[in-house]
Design a protein around this motif. Structure first.
Motif, PDB file in Angstrom:
ATOM      1  N   ARG A 192      45.807  37.807  52.372  1.00  0.00           N
ATOM      2  CA  ARG A 192      44.688  38.966  52.062  1.00  0.00           C
ATOM      3  C   ARG A 192      45.242  39.861  50.984  1.00  0.00           C
ATOM      4  NH1 ARG A 192      42.369  35.501  53.651  1.00  0.00           N
ATOM      5  NH2 ARG A 192      40.507  35.506  55.051  1.00  0.00           N
ATOM      6  N   ASN A 193      44.178  40.090  50.084  1.00  0.00           N
ATOM      7  CA  ASN A 193      44.392  41.055  49.128  1.00  0.00           C
ATOM      8  C   ASN A 193      45.582  40.726  48.452  1.00  0.00           C
ATOM      9  OD1 ASN A 193      41.905  42.512  49.541  1.00  0.00           O
ATOM     10  ND2 ASN A 193      42.957  43.308  51.437  1.00  0.00           N
ATOM     11  N   GLY A 194      45.971  39.460  47.907  1.00  0.00           N
ATOM     12  CA  GLY A 194      47.174  39.063  47.254  1.00  0.00           C
ATOM     13  C   GLY A 194      48.470  38.919  47.979  1.00  0.00           C
ATOM     14  N   VAL A 195      48.448  39.512  49.200  1.00  0.00           N
ATOM     15  CA  VAL A 195      49.653  39.346  49.913  1.00  0.00           C
ATOM     16  C   VAL A 195      49.856  38.532  51.128  1.00  0.00           C
ATOM     17  CG1 VAL A 195      51.337  41.004  51.113  1.00  0.00           C
ATOM     18  CG2 VAL A 195      50.086  41.937  49.109  1.00  0.00           C
ATOM     19  N   PHE A 208      51.937  34.127  58.888  1.00  0.00           N
ATOM     20  CA  PHE A 208      51.745  32.885  58.248  1.00  0.00           C
ATOM     21  C   PHE A 208      53.320  32.415  57.843  1.00  0.00           C
ATOM     22  CE2 PHE A 208      47.369  33.487  56.573  1.00  0.00           C
ATOM     23  CZ  PHE A 208      46.723  33.647  57.788  1.00  0.00           C
ATOM     24  N   HIS A 209      53.282  31.030  57.804  1.00  0.00           N
ATOM     25  CA  HIS A 209      54.605  30.530  57.231  1.00  0.00           C
ATOM     26  C   HIS A 209      54.818  30.584  55.730  1.00  0.00           C
ATOM     27  CE1 HIS A 209      53.500  28.161  61.023  1.00  0.00           C
ATOM     28  NE2 HIS A 209      54.652  28.674  61.448  1.00  0.00           N
ATOM     29  N   LEU A 210      53.543  30.564  55.169  1.00  0.00           N
ATOM     30  CA  LEU A 210      53.657  30.561  53.712  1.00  0.00           C
ATOM     31  C   LEU A 210      52.499  31.392  53.102  1.00  0.00           C
ATOM     32  CD1 LEU A 210      53.489  26.591  53.617  1.00  0.00           C
ATOM     33  CD2 LEU A 210      55.357  27.845  52.718  1.00  0.00           C
ATOM     34  N   THR A 225      42.302  32.249  52.478  1.00  0.00           N
ATOM     35  CA  THR A 225      42.748  33.074  51.317  1.00  0.00           C
ATOM     36  C   THR A 225      41.381  34.135  51.208  1.00  0.00           C
ATOM     37  OG1 THR A 225      41.685  31.989  49.705  1.00  0.00           O
ATOM     38  CG2 THR A 225      44.003  31.539  50.287  1.00  0.00           C
ATOM     39  N   THR A 226      41.718  35.344  50.421  1.00  0.00           N
ATOM     40  CA  THR A 226      40.462  36.087  50.434  1.00  0.00           C
ATOM     41  C   THR A 226      39.179  35.615  49.754  1.00  0.00           C
ATOM     42  OG1 THR A 226      42.303  38.094  49.870  1.00  0.00           O
ATOM     43  CG2 THR A 226      39.922  38.406  49.155  1.00  0.00           C
ATOM     44  N   ASN A 227      39.447  34.614  48.737  1.00  0.00           N
ATOM     45  CA  ASN A 227      38.278  34.343  47.977  1.00  0.00           C
ATOM     46  C   ASN A 227      37.906  32.746  48.086  1.00  0.00           C
ATOM     47  OD1 ASN A 227      37.369  37.032  46.693  1.00  0.00           O
ATOM     48  ND2 ASN A 227      39.607  36.497  45.860  1.00  0.00           N
ATOM     49  N   GLY A 228      39.168  32.088  47.863  1.00  0.00           N
ATOM     50  CA  GLY A 228      39.050  30.727  47.622  1.00  0.00           C
ATOM     51  C   GLY A 228      38.493  29.771  48.785  1.00  0.00           C
ATOM     52  N   THR A 229      38.979  30.066  49.989  1.00  0.00           N
ATOM     53  CA  THR A 229      38.820  29.363  50.872  1.00  0.00           C
ATOM     54  C   THR A 229      37.169  29.639  51.672  1.00  0.00           C
ATOM     55  OG1 THR A 229      39.742  30.829  52.681  1.00  0.00           O
ATOM     56  CG2 THR A 229      41.051  28.852  52.172  1.00  0.00           C
ATOM     57  N   LYS A 230      36.716  31.054  51.229  1.00  0.00           N
ATOM     58  CA  LYS A 230      35.408  31.323  51.513  1.00  0.00           C
ATOM     59  C   LYS A 230      34.569  30.675  50.604  1.00  0.00           C
ATOM     60  CE  LYS A 230      36.054  35.859  53.373  1.00  0.00           C
ATOM     61  NZ  LYS A 230      36.069  37.295  53.257  1.00  0.00           N
ATOM     62  N   ALA A 231      34.914  30.503  49.338  1.00  0.00           N
ATOM     63  CA  ALA A 231      33.930  29.723  48.381  1.00  0.00           C
ATOM     64  C   ALA A 231      33.908  28.086  48.648  1.00  0.00           C
ATOM     65  CB  ALA A 231      34.625  29.619  46.919  1.00  0.00           C
ATOM     66  N   ILE A 232      34.782  27.707  49.319  1.00  0.00           N
ATOM     67  CA  ILE A 232      34.804  26.158  49.723  1.00  0.00           C
ATOM     68  C   ILE A 232      33.708  26.202  51.143  1.00  0.00           C
ATOM     69  CG2 ILE A 232      35.910  24.251  51.024  1.00  0.00           C
ATOM     70  CD1 ILE A 232      38.506  25.157  49.248  1.00  0.00           C
ATOM     71  N   GLY A 289      42.857  40.883  31.288  1.00  0.00           N
ATOM     72  CA  GLY A 289      41.704  41.088  32.319  1.00  0.00           C
ATOM     73  C   GLY A 289      42.122  41.967  33.450  1.00  0.00           C
ATOM     74  N   THR A 290      41.107  42.436  33.935  1.00  0.00           N
ATOM     75  CA  THR A 290      41.354  43.573  35.024  1.00  0.00           C
ATOM     76  C   THR A 290      41.824  42.853  36.436  1.00  0.00           C
ATOM     77  OG1 THR A 290      39.246  44.733  34.316  1.00  0.00           O
ATOM     78  CG2 THR A 290      40.125  45.047  36.680  1.00  0.00           C
ATOM     79  N   HIS A 291      41.539  41.482  36.682  1.00  0.00           N
ATOM     80  CA  HIS A 291      41.917  40.925  37.716  1.00  0.00           C
ATOM     81  C   HIS A 291      43.316  40.511  37.654  1.00  0.00           C
ATOM     82  CE1 HIS A 291      41.811  37.398  40.736  1.00  0.00           C
ATOM     83  NE2 HIS A 291      41.658  38.385  41.227  1.00  0.00           N
ATOM     84  N   PHE A 292      43.933  40.086  36.277  1.00  0.00           N
ATOM     85  CA  PHE A 292      45.030  39.671  36.212  1.00  0.00           C
ATOM     86  C   PHE A 292      45.948  41.031  36.526  1.00  0.00           C
ATOM     87  CE2 PHE A 292      48.987  40.505  33.434  1.00  0.00           C
ATOM     88  CZ  PHE A 292      49.678  39.214  33.769  1.00  0.00           C
ATOM     89  N   LYS A 293      45.548  42.318  36.093  1.00  0.00           N
ATOM     90  CA  LYS A 293      46.415  43.446  36.307  1.00  0.00           C
ATOM     91  C   LYS A 293      46.312  43.662  37.963  1.00  0.00           C
ATOM     92  CE  LYS A 293      45.508  45.130  31.573  1.00  0.00           C
ATOM     93  NZ  LYS A 293      44.360  45.697  31.000  1.00  0.00           N
ATOM     94  N   ARG A 294      45.488  43.576  38.545  1.00  0.00           N
ATOM     95  CA  ARG A 294      45.232  43.533  39.931  1.00  0.00           C
ATOM     96  C   ARG A 294      46.335  42.936  40.847  1.00  0.00           C
ATOM     97  NH1 ARG A 294      40.168  42.136  40.498  1.00  0.00           N
ATOM     98  NH2 ARG A 294      39.316  44.119  39.915  1.00  0.00           N
ATOM     99  N   LEU A 295      46.346  41.579  40.348  1.00  0.00           N
ATOM    100  CA  LEU A 295      47.414  40.563  40.849  1.00  0.00           C
ATOM    101  C   LEU A 295      48.868  40.815  40.298  1.00  0.00           C
ATOM    102  CD1 LEU A 295      45.512  37.102  40.773  1.00  0.00           C
ATOM    103  CD2 LEU A 295      46.505  38.237  42.911  1.00  0.00           C
ATOM    104  N   ALA A 296      48.766  41.011  39.142  1.00  0.00           N
ATOM    105  CA  ALA A 296      50.184  41.526  38.772  1.00  0.00           C
ATOM    106  C   ALA A 296      50.991  42.469  39.338  1.00  0.00           C
ATOM    107  CB  ALA A 296      50.384  41.769  37.066  1.00  0.00           C
ATOM    108  N   ASN A 297      50.076  43.365  40.066  1.00  0.00           N
ATOM    109  CA  ASN A 297      50.865  44.400  40.730  1.00  0.00           C
ATOM    110  C   ASN A 297      51.679  44.067  41.835  1.00  0.00           C
ATOM    111  OD1 ASN A 297      50.031  46.312  39.203  1.00  0.00           O
ATOM    112  ND2 ASN A 297      48.019  46.953  40.442  1.00  0.00           N
ATOM    113  N   HIS A 298      51.139  42.811  42.389  1.00  0.00           N
ATOM    114  CA  HIS A 298      51.968  42.125  43.458  1.00  0.00           C
ATOM    115  C   HIS A 298      53.294  41.254  43.097  1.00  0.00           C
ATOM    116  CE1 HIS A 298      48.631  43.246  46.014  1.00  0.00           C
ATOM    117  NE2 HIS A 298      47.799  42.768  45.241  1.00  0.00           N
ATOM    118  N   GLY A 299      53.520  41.456  41.926  1.00  0.00           N
ATOM    119  CA  GLY A 299      54.647  40.858  41.418  1.00  0.00           C
ATOM    120  C   GLY A 299      54.575  39.247  41.334  1.00  0.00           C
ATOM    121  N   VAL A 300      53.383  38.554  40.663  1.00  0.00           N
ATOM    122  CA  VAL A 300      53.382  37.199  40.803  1.00  0.00           C
ATOM    123  C   VAL A 300      53.000  36.815  39.431  1.00  0.00           C
ATOM    124  CG1 VAL A 300      52.339  37.409  43.091  1.00  0.00           C
ATOM    125  CG2 VAL A 300      50.794  37.537  41.404  1.00  0.00           C
TER     126      VAL A 300
END
Lengths: 236, 236
Positions: free
Chosen positions: A70-73, A78-80, A103-110, A199-210
């Motif tokens: 949730r929110n990238g973390v 959870f195991h993984l 996940t925040t977005n992907g499983t909802k879209a499915i 991208g703004t979304h990249f920066k948001r995620l990159a803050n989580h060290g990914v």
């Protein structure tokens, strides 16, 4: 000639008619990339669930791992998480297992695309393979971008553009979103990672060290697997 | 530094917080282009109404003309359509008048943005003028693209990108939609008409024989007027 459309956020999915169409759901960073990587590793099936509480019901079930964020973390119980590279480092543990994933977005879209004829799981990692699959079926295709909390993001939009670019000879690329994103992809295809770094979304995620994960997810065609959704689970 | 965001369709307007922001509503083909042209001609004010039935109540009211379209075609009982060139050919009739206007997408977008601090009317025709206006105010800005029946269209998206390009020095261009459309605009700025001619929305409109109108609407900066919405009407 069948049509190829791109829906840039699930928030406008209701303006598209899903009946009779093949849908390709994408959440490049990172849910569908992780799903594709997981199926490549030999996961038996993945059950996408929208709610964390629903996923938690599967903790302790035999031969089942629970994954997601949730929110990238990663959710603590959870195991993984939602990292393709994290999953790859657990190959032995994942092989043959069921995975329940939220996940925040992907499983909802499915889960929002269930009205479609068939739902394929797309990512840059299996770009050509998923395009080849839908091209064989001669049916209208809609790429559904998971986005980020109903906003449009660059990497999913670029994936939509990449599908449009691949299918231009055999599909009518329909709608201004698909046409613009095809042009955007063609401009940036030689350096997708460089493009989304702005991208703004990249920066948001990159803050989580990914950042390593992101770089991994922007690779094209590292696998031929084409996972699809059937009766509640993703299989191949 | 204030933020500049672009909302590519009113269907996702609810993910943006309008409070305290300046909004620029755009419906390049053709509602806001027509509004800008009309104000330039000396129309006293324009009252945007969402429903045709509401507009019809004003037919016969003194000093008032009723204008607009549904699905690209003038409503029969209206005095005027939604064509900037049509309005310009009626300059004498329009000067000093009130116009009540209802269109498929544009007037709806305005009425959806009422939570904003101020709503400006933007089009390529007044691009620099509207950018100059919001730059003076040092407030967050959201460009709201009217789109077409909740779908994204190329010309409104390009306008959003044009605003982002103009304001890049004094605003943080925030969100992947704004960033992608700025890039798209920069690629196509020397031939905007050529770019949108490729679009699905262009083809839809061109079927109504309005190609000259479209070419007119894709011109940048033919006027300095900056109409804005205040207490139910658009004035300058």
């Amino acid at each position: 000639m069948p049509r190829l459309e791109v829906c840039l956020t699930p928030a406008i999915l209701d303006v598209y008619d899903l009946a009779g169409k093949n849908v390709i759901v994408t959440d490049v960073l990172r849910a569908t990339s992780t799903m594709v990587a997981g199926m490549q590793l030999g996961v038996d099936h993945i059950r996408p669930v929208s709610e964390v509480s629903k996923a938690l019901e599967y903790v302790g079930v035999e031969n089942t791992l629970v994954a997601g964020e949730r929110n990238g973390v990663q959710v603590e119980a959870f195991h993984l998480g939602n990292s393709p590279r994290g999953w790859m480092s657990e190959e032995a543990r994942l092989k043959g297992k069921a995975v329940v994933m939220s996940t925040t977005n992907g499983t909802k879209a499915i889960n929002m695309a269930l009205g479609a004829d068939k739902i394929y799981i797309g990512a840059f990692l299996n770009l050509d393979a998923v395009c080849k699959q839908v091209a064989q079926e001669d049916k209208d295709v809609l790429v559904v971008c998971a986005g980020w909390k109903n906003r449009i993001n660059m990497e999913d939009s670029l994936f939509g553009g990449a599908v449009a670019q691949r299918l231009s000879d055999s599909f009518e690329i329909y709608g201004d979103a698909a046409l613009m994103m095809r042009a955007h992809y063609i401009t940036h295809r030689d350096d997708l990672y460089g493009a989304i770094r702005q991208g703004t979304h990249f920066k948001r995620l990159a803050n989580h060290g990914v950042e390593d994960d992101i770089q991994f997810c922007m690779q094209e065609n590292i696998t031929e697997v084409v996972p699809y959704y059937s009766e509640g689970v993703i299989i191949q």
